[in-house]
Structures are given as structure tokens and as C-alpha cells.
Motif scaffolding. Structure first.
Motif, PDB file in Angstrom:
ATOM      1  N   ALA A  86    -116.159  33.958  10.979  1.00 27.74           N
ATOM      2  CA  ALA A  86    -115.419  33.704  10.416  1.00 27.74           C
ATOM      3  C   ALA A  86    -115.916  33.264   8.686  1.00 27.74           C
ATOM      4  O   ALA A  86    -116.844  32.504   7.913  1.00 27.74           O
ATOM      5  CB  ALA A  86    -114.271  32.853   9.919  1.00 27.74           C
ATOM      6  N   HIS A 103    -111.560  27.753  12.106  1.00 27.05           N
ATOM      7  CA  HIS A 103    -110.333  27.876  10.436  1.00 27.05           C
ATOM      8  C   HIS A 103    -110.827  26.561   9.869  1.00 27.05           C
ATOM      9  O   HIS A 103    -111.683  26.546   8.707  1.00 27.05           O
ATOM     10  CB  HIS A 103    -109.802  28.463  10.520  1.00 27.05           C
ATOM     11  CG  HIS A 103    -109.782  30.175  11.026  1.00 27.05           C
ATOM     12  ND1 HIS A 103    -109.451  30.178  10.629  1.00 27.05           N
ATOM     13  CD2 HIS A 103    -108.350  30.465  12.586  1.00 27.05           C
ATOM     14  CE1 HIS A 103    -109.710  31.532  11.640  1.00 27.05           C
ATOM     15  NE2 HIS A 103    -109.410  31.659  12.496  1.00 27.05           N
ATOM     16  N   ALA A 163    -112.136  31.635   6.411  1.00 24.25           N
ATOM     17  CA  ALA A 163    -111.013  33.317   7.330  1.00 24.25           C
ATOM     18  C   ALA A 163    -111.754  34.669   7.305  1.00 24.25           C
ATOM     19  O   ALA A 163    -113.083  34.595   6.018  1.00 24.25           O
ATOM     20  CB  ALA A 163    -109.863  33.137   6.678  1.00 24.25           C
ATOM     21  N   ARG A 164    -111.280  35.129   7.536  1.00 22.49           N
ATOM     22  CA  ARG A 164    -112.518  37.041   7.249  1.00 22.49           C
ATOM     23  C   ARG A 164    -112.015  37.475   5.726  1.00 22.49           C
ATOM     24  O   ARG A 164    -113.223  37.952   5.440  1.00 22.49           O
ATOM     25  CB  ARG A 164    -111.571  37.953   8.775  1.00 22.49           C
ATOM     26  CG  ARG A 164    -111.900  37.707   9.633  1.00 22.49           C
ATOM     27  CD  ARG A 164    -112.162  39.314  10.911  1.00 22.49           C
ATOM     28  NE  ARG A 164    -110.524  39.526  10.822  1.00 22.49           N
ATOM     29  CZ  ARG A 164    -109.609  38.661  11.283  1.00 22.49           C
ATOM     30  NH1 ARG A 164    -110.518  37.579  11.951  1.00 22.49           N
ATOM     31  NH2 ARG A 164    -108.878  38.810  11.785  1.00 22.49           N
ATOM     32  N   GLU A 205    -105.880  36.894   5.846  1.00 24.51           N
ATOM     33  CA  GLU A 205    -106.129  35.974   6.848  1.00 24.51           C
ATOM     34  C   GLU A 205    -106.076  34.668   6.900  1.00 24.51           C
ATOM     35  O   GLU A 205    -105.291  33.578   7.776  1.00 24.51           O
ATOM     36  CB  GLU A 205    -107.608  36.371   7.960  1.00 24.51           C
ATOM     37  CG  GLU A 205    -107.408  35.328   9.256  1.00 24.51           C
ATOM     38  CD  GLU A 205    -108.382  35.095   9.688  1.00 24.51           C
ATOM     39  OE1 GLU A 205    -108.764  35.360  11.233  1.00 24.51           O
ATOM     40  OE2 GLU A 205    -110.372  35.510   9.221  1.00 24.51           O
ATOM     41  N   THR A 213    -102.296  33.803   6.777  1.00 25.89           N
ATOM     42  CA  THR A 213    -101.410  33.495   7.779  1.00 25.89           C
ATOM     43  C   THR A 213    -101.648  31.992   8.548  1.00 25.89           C
ATOM     44  O   THR A 213    -101.161  31.790   9.204  1.00 25.89           O
ATOM     45  CB  THR A 213    -102.490  34.501   8.606  1.00 25.89           C
ATOM     46  OG1 THR A 213    -102.129  35.990   8.076  1.00 25.89           O
ATOM     47  CG2 THR A 213    -101.657  34.707   9.959  1.00 25.89           C
ATOM     48  N   VAL A 214    -103.009  31.665   8.837  1.00 25.92           N
ATOM     49  CA  VAL A 214    -103.690  30.443   8.622  1.00 25.92           C
ATOM     50  C   VAL A 214    -102.642  29.342   7.935  1.00 25.92           C
ATOM     51  O   VAL A 214    -101.848  28.427   9.183  1.00 25.92           O
ATOM     52  CB  VAL A 214    -104.617  29.973   8.632  1.00 25.92           C
ATOM     53  CG1 VAL A 214    -105.419  28.672   9.043  1.00 25.92           C
ATOM     54  CG2 VAL A 214    -105.563  30.944   9.912  1.00 25.92           C
TER      55      VAL A 214
END
Length: 200
Positions: free
Chosen positions: A103, A143, A162-163, A167, A170-171
Motif C-alpha cells: 500500500a 493500513h 492505502a493504494r 481506498e 473507505t478505510v
């Protein structure tokens, strides 16, 4: 103790490119020495506007006076303003060895209470307990890298991976305390003198 330092540099008008190059070379060498001593932990570049010269640094020092000694040893300090945020341990911090490859993008996320809250609320107490479990799981997934308390009741700062921004959002939306928090996310880019990139 750890500190987040926002370093904003203003090069005086009329400064030659040779002077700028010299001081930047000395700054990089000094950063390496500070990293070897364990005083400089990370360096990042936040999003910049045209003409801005700003760096975020994670430093370690026994106290504010020792931190000032470290910051004043940096060659760019002659052109720079430093804004210091003291960081204290957070019970959900996975520790400095956390984080996993895969990530690549890093983000700093500042957390603050969204509004005055009834701390006797059972729903809030349940979410707080679930947050610790969630933080451990997100650290295990690579993460959540670090988490600190910052000045202000209920304020915290997290270093995340995160990517991409989607993302990351979302996390953050998955956090049990998300309904009770305001979150400010700063995407980070690599700094050439970042000691955290060595061997990664």
C-alpha cells in the motif's frame, strides 16, 4: 517524545541558485546525521501550491527544548518557519514497527470530535471499545502505521497507508467512531531525505 513539525521555507528574493543548492545539500547531509541519531524519523512533502516550499517531519526529542536544538541545527532554518505539534502516546497506536508493503501511498489523518458529545452515551462507549479492535485489525492489514494523541480533548493524528485516496476514505469510513469524528486527510509524497524510505 515525538513531534510533527510543519516546516515552511521562504527563500529571500535575490538569493542565487548556487546559495539555494548549497544550503539544500547541507540540509540533506544534516538530515542524514539526525536520522542516524534517531532524532529525525520521517520526512514527507504535503500537497503544495505553486511556489510553496513545505515539508512535514516526524522528530523525536526528550522535550521541546531538545527539539528546538535539533531544529536550529538544520541549515534551512535560516529561511524557515517551524510549526510544532507535540504527539503523545495513543492507546491504539500499533507502534513504530507497523506497516506493510503493498500500500505505497501514505496519508496523515487528523481526527477531532465532530461536535459536543454525551460521553455517557452507550453507543459512543461501544464504538470506542470497537475502535481499539478495528485499529489492531487495520494495523495488521498494513493500513494503520502510527497513531498519536494531539493537543485538544479527543484529538488524534494517524499515519496511514492505502493504494489511493479512495481506498483511504473507505478505510476511514469503516472506523467505528467515524460518526463521531471529523477527519482531515493529507496525502503525502516522498521526500528525498526521508529516512523512512531507506531499504523500503
Amino acid at each position: 517524545m515525538e513531534y510533527l513539525v510543519t516546516m515552511t521555507t521562504h527563500v529571500p528574493q535575490g538569493t542565487s541558485q548556487a546559495e539555494v543548492d548549497d544550503i539544500r545539500t547541507r540540509e540533506a547531509a544534516n538530515s542524514l546525521k539526525l536520522a542516524e541519531r534517531g532524532q529525525l524519523l520521517r520526512l514527507w512533502r504535503p500537497p503544495l501550491k505553486s511556489g510553496e516550499w513545505r515539508t512535514l517531519g516526524l522528530f523525536a526529542a526528550q522535550d521541546g527544548a531538545r527539539l528546538e536544538d535539533v531544529l536550529s541545527s538544520m541549515p534551512l532554518r535560516v529561511w524557515r518557519r517551524d510549526d510544532v505539534t507535540p504527539l503523545t502516546p495513543h492507546p491504539n497506536d500499533p507502534g513504530p514497527a507497523s506497516g506493510a508493503p503493498g500500500a505505497p501511498k501514505e496519508f496523515l489523518v487528523a481526527f477531532a470530535p465532530a461536535a459536543l458529545q454525551d460521553t455517557t452515551s452507550q453507543a459512543l462507549r461501544d464504538a470506542t471499545a470497537a475502535e481499539a479492535v478495528s485499529a489492531k485489525a487495520l494495523a495488521g492489514q498494513g493500513h494503520l502505521m502510527r497513531l498519536w494523541k494531539t493537543p485538544g480533548e479527543g484529538h488524534a493524528l494517524g499515519l496511514w497507508r492505502a493504494r489511493d485516496a479512495a481506498e483511504m476514505q473507505t478505510v476511514l469510513d469503516s472506523l467505528p467512531l467515524a460518526p463521531w469524528l471529523s477527519m482531515e486527510t493529507t496525502p503525502l509524497s516522498e521526500h528525498p531525505s526521508d529516512p523512512g524510505q531507506v531499504g523500503s
